[in-house]
Design an enzyme around this catalytic site. Sequence first.
Site, PDB file in Angstrom:
ATOM      1  N   HIS A 195     -32.341 -18.627  31.340  1.00 53.59           N
ATOM      2  CA  HIS A 195     -31.896 -18.812  32.664  1.00 53.59           C
ATOM      3  C   HIS A 195     -32.622 -19.955  33.322  1.00 53.59           C
ATOM      4  O   HIS A 195     -32.896 -19.833  34.691  1.00 53.59           O
ATOM      5  CB  HIS A 195     -31.837 -17.660  33.428  1.00 53.59           C
ATOM      6  N   ASP A 231     -27.125 -24.176  24.773  1.00 46.38           N
ATOM      7  CA  ASP A 231     -26.267 -23.424  23.849  1.00 46.38           C
ATOM      8  C   ASP A 231     -25.760 -24.495  23.069  1.00 46.38           C
ATOM      9  O   ASP A 231     -25.821 -24.631  21.657  1.00 46.38           O
ATOM     10  CB  ASP A 231     -25.304 -22.643  24.450  1.00 46.38           C
ATOM     11  N   SER A 257     -19.225 -19.172  21.446  1.00 46.80           N
ATOM     12  CA  SER A 257     -18.307 -20.288  21.981  1.00 46.80           C
ATOM     13  C   SER A 257     -18.876 -21.486  22.010  1.00 46.80           C
ATOM     14  O   SER A 257     -18.164 -22.234  21.859  1.00 46.80           O
ATOM     15  CB  SER A 257     -18.357 -19.953  23.728  1.00 46.80           C
ATOM     16  N   GLU A 266     -16.955 -25.741  28.372  1.00 45.56           N
ATOM     17  CA  GLU A 266     -17.220 -24.413  28.764  1.00 45.56           C
ATOM     18  C   GLU A 266     -17.172 -24.260  30.379  1.00 45.56           C
ATOM     19  O   GLU A 266     -16.966 -23.327  31.007  1.00 45.56           O
ATOM     20  CB  GLU A 266     -18.814 -24.346  28.186  1.00 45.56           C
TER      21      GLU A 266
HETATM   22  C1  GLA Z   1     -26.024 -18.871  28.545  1.00 44.59           C
HETATM   23  C2  GLA Z   1     -25.695 -20.136  29.100  1.00 44.59           C
HETATM   24  C3  GLA Z   1     -26.885 -21.348  28.936  1.00 44.59           C
HETATM   25  C4  GLA Z   1     -28.221 -20.459  29.589  1.00 44.59           C
HETATM   26  C5  GLA Z   1     -28.403 -19.148  28.755  1.00 44.59           C
HETATM   27  C6  GLA Z   1     -29.417 -18.298  29.670  1.00 44.59           C
HETATM   28  O1  GLA Z   1     -26.093 -18.731  27.150  1.00 44.59           O
HETATM   29  O2  GLA Z   1     -24.599 -20.745  28.257  1.00 44.59           O
HETATM   30  O3  GLA Z   1     -26.718 -22.541  29.210  1.00 44.59           O
HETATM   31  O4  GLA Z   1     -28.280 -20.804  30.675  1.00 44.59           O
HETATM   32  O5  GLA Z   1     -27.133 -18.418  29.320  1.00 44.59           O
HETATM   33  O6  GLA Z   1     -30.710 -18.805  29.224  1.00 44.59           O
END
Ligand code: GLA
Length: 374
Positions: A22, A159, A115, A147
């Site tokens: 986060h 991600d 995803s 997304e």
């Molecule tokens: C999800 C989001 C990422 C990141 C994580 C938490 O996976 O897609 O961008 O913020 O939560 O670290």
Amino acid sequence: MNEKDYEYKVSAAGRVNIIGEHIDYCGGKVLPAALSLKNTVYVRPNGTNKINVRWTTLPDEVSLDIDKLESYKDIKYGNYQAGSALMWQRAGHKIVGCDMLQDCTVPFGSGLSSSAAIEVSTIAALATVAGEEFDPVDVALKAQQAEREYAGVNCGIMDQYASACGKENHAILLDCKTLEREYVPIKLGGYSLVIINSNKPHNLVESKYNERRTETEQALTQLKKYVDIECLADLTPEEFSKYSHVLSGKVRDRATHVINECDRVNLAVQAMKVGNVDFLGLLLNKSHESLSKLYEVTGRELDALASAAQEHPACVGSRMTGAGFGGCTISLVKTDAVEDFKNYVCQKYESATGYKAKCYQADIADGITVEKLK
Ligand code: GLA
């Protein structure tokens, strides 16, 4: 399915985040790694203006009109593919009609970024079948846009970046402010990373996620009145301590997590580079505690799973990974005790929560791969 019916096999990885949770949307550095669990797209051109999508695991078949890609937001299956194609098209790339067979081995709703793997592999497949060379970072950015603008989750870049740019046996130290990266070898000398799914269904994850993001933006707006920063990650813990009094309540807790988590990432990378597994483990534990108490994204199940792991003698550290509110933990465990560890944790977790956990065997793998089939 006969692979030879298709022209290309294009895959993109799921990911596990070792530490740095986060903070990607706060300009922080994160440390994810791509997994051998992935989404594979078998693709061939079909000479029409349709992207026909099928799945190895579903009876459904969806036909997406290339000229109406914006109209599929609410379909049950195929919306990620439509959103990804739309963002790639809007960026000026040619989309050609094609048949796609999608095969996903990343468990859904597990916090391992199924995803992102779908979005990234779909864009890479569309580029490949159109005969275009692509830059994986560019693909990651368009996948992130899908997304955010199509699926409605205001996510960071971690991600999709890991899914596209991962490297076998390496973690990616990704600076989410500059998008610069450094590959850090995963050498854990006698220890292994173990991923365990809490199997708690993700509920409200999108809305809670967006809410956390808003809270960090509130903290930034407030802090900017007193100190010259672009993002929360610009503050060290020492600097933050001078200004934290201007924040209050939950907003202050969220910012405290972000700033300390950024610091932990730097320490974790140093620990990895010198092979200090015990310290790395300690940082994982501290990260989990902060995500639980200050950021409040764990919940009863992830807390139970992490604490069962942390109390096992062969485990030096364990934390939730991904967005939270369900999903997986990652634990650092002595390799020769992994089986005992898994049995202990799964049993303890089930008696505490009633859910059956699931352990994954996954290697750290490359991000996008493209194979010509004929
Ligand atoms: C999800 C989001 C990422 C990141 C994580 C938490 O996976 O897609 O961008 O913020 O939560 O670290």
